[in-house]
Design an enzyme around this catalytic site. Structure first.
Site, PDB file in Angstrom:
ATOM      1  N   ALA A  67       0.797  -1.227   0.000  1.00 40.85           N
ATOM      2  CA  ALA A  67       0.000   0.000   0.000  1.00 40.85           C
ATOM      3  C   ALA A  67       0.828   1.274   0.000  1.00 40.85           C
ATOM      4  CB  ALA A  67      -0.929  -0.001   1.212  1.00 40.85           C
ATOM      5  N   ASN A  90       1.827  -3.929   7.870  1.00 39.26           N
ATOM      6  CA  ASN A  90       2.561  -4.177   6.637  1.00 39.26           C
ATOM      7  C   ASN A  90       3.274  -2.945   6.104  1.00 39.26           C
ATOM      8  OD1 ASN A  90       1.999  -6.912   6.500  1.00 39.26           O
ATOM      9  ND2 ASN A  90       0.156  -6.635   5.292  1.00 39.26           N
ATOM     10  N   HIS A  94      -1.093   7.456   4.301  1.00 39.13           N
ATOM     11  CA  HIS A  94       0.264   7.064   4.682  1.00 39.13           C
ATOM     12  C   HIS A  94       1.208   8.222   4.380  1.00 39.13           C
ATOM     13  CE1 HIS A  94      -1.279   2.990   4.952  1.00 39.13           C
ATOM     14  NE2 HIS A  94      -1.713   3.081   3.713  1.00 39.13           N
TER      15      HIS A  94
END
Length: 266
Positions: free
Chosen positions: A123, A189, A219
């Site tokens: 991601a 992750n 993020h």
């Protein structure tokens, strides 16, 4: 033509097969799932990769590549044995490498088998830039993850905060990437990927936020070192079939498989 076996037939695995079903260069031969999910998996595989069979383990198959899309448990059960047999592997559940000794076991298995395991970016972006910057020396890497408040349900944050009552973005964790992965394994992750590409699990700073106003996963990565510095912000839409997973994770697997199968790789 790339012959692929895949561990997992959940939201990520199905998304990958859906996007690659019209690519003649990528062929799924085996999809590996737990025995109690085989009937459900067969229905999905029949629709998305009709040439593949569903199994509980790899047997004597020697695919060109084994890709993991199943979660942390799959590394010990399927990826380590495949590497020892010399089968190249790709791993989506990079957060599993924060578990004590897992990274070392993967590397040792790959060395014994004379092959390689590739950790997928999932991601997050700019992993290539971060890994390149590490060559010249990194001074600081900070990862901040912001998700909708309810995305943290079922995690330690639910014991510390009333997630439904939050009115503003709230820091639910601040510390090292290793501790973040230990406390929030299902959300680990990205932090683990950033850490392994950069300064490592113990020197990468992580901040996690629950935001009642957020509608997407955000993020943010800051890195500074001999190369200079960069900041990256990604606003990822969650996967419809699994709101705790970014849709970009599926796309990263598709891209990685395409890079192996096609004549030009980027």
């Amino acid at each position: 033509m790339l012959h692929v076996s895949m561990v997992g037939c959940g939201a990520i695995g199905r998304g990958v097969m859906e996007l690659l079903k019209s690519d003649p260069e990528v062929v799924f031969d085996v999809v590996i799932v737990p025995e109690h999910t085989m009937d459900e998996a067969r229905d999905a595989v029949t629709a998305l990769a009709p040439g593949a069979r569903v199994a509980t383990h790899l047997d004597d198959q020697r695919p060109d590549l084994l890709v993991e899309c199943a979660g942390h448990h799959a590394l010990e059960e399927h990826i380590v044995p495949a590497l020892e047999r010399g089968i190249p592997c790709m791993v989506v559940s990079v957060g599993a490498l924060s578990e004590p000794g897992m990274a070392e076991r993967l590397e040792a298995a790959a060395r014994r088998g004379g092959t390689q395991v590739q950790l997928l970016s999932g991601a997050i972006g700019a992993i290539d830039a971060l890994a390149a910057a590490r060559v010249g020396g990194l001074d600081e890497v900070i990862y901040t993850g912001r998700k909708p408040a309810r995305a943290w349900a079922g995690t330690p944050a639910e014991q510390l905060f009333d997630l439904d009552a939050l009115t503003e973005a709230t820091v639910i964790f601040e510390g090292t990437a290793r501790d973040a992965a230990r406390l929030y394994p299902k959300n680990a992750n990205v932090a683990a990927t950033v850490s392994l590409a950069g300064l490592g699990l113990d020197r990468t700073s992580v901040k996690l936020l629950a935001d009642p106003h957020a509608v997407e996963n955000v993020h943010h990565v800051e890195a500074r070192g001999a190369f200079g510095g960069f900041e990256l912000t990604m606003r990822g839409k969650p996967l419809a079939a699994n709101p705790k997973t970014s849709a970009l994770t599926v796309f990263s697997v598709v891209r990685a498989l395409g890079n192996r199968a096609h004549a030009v790789s980027i």
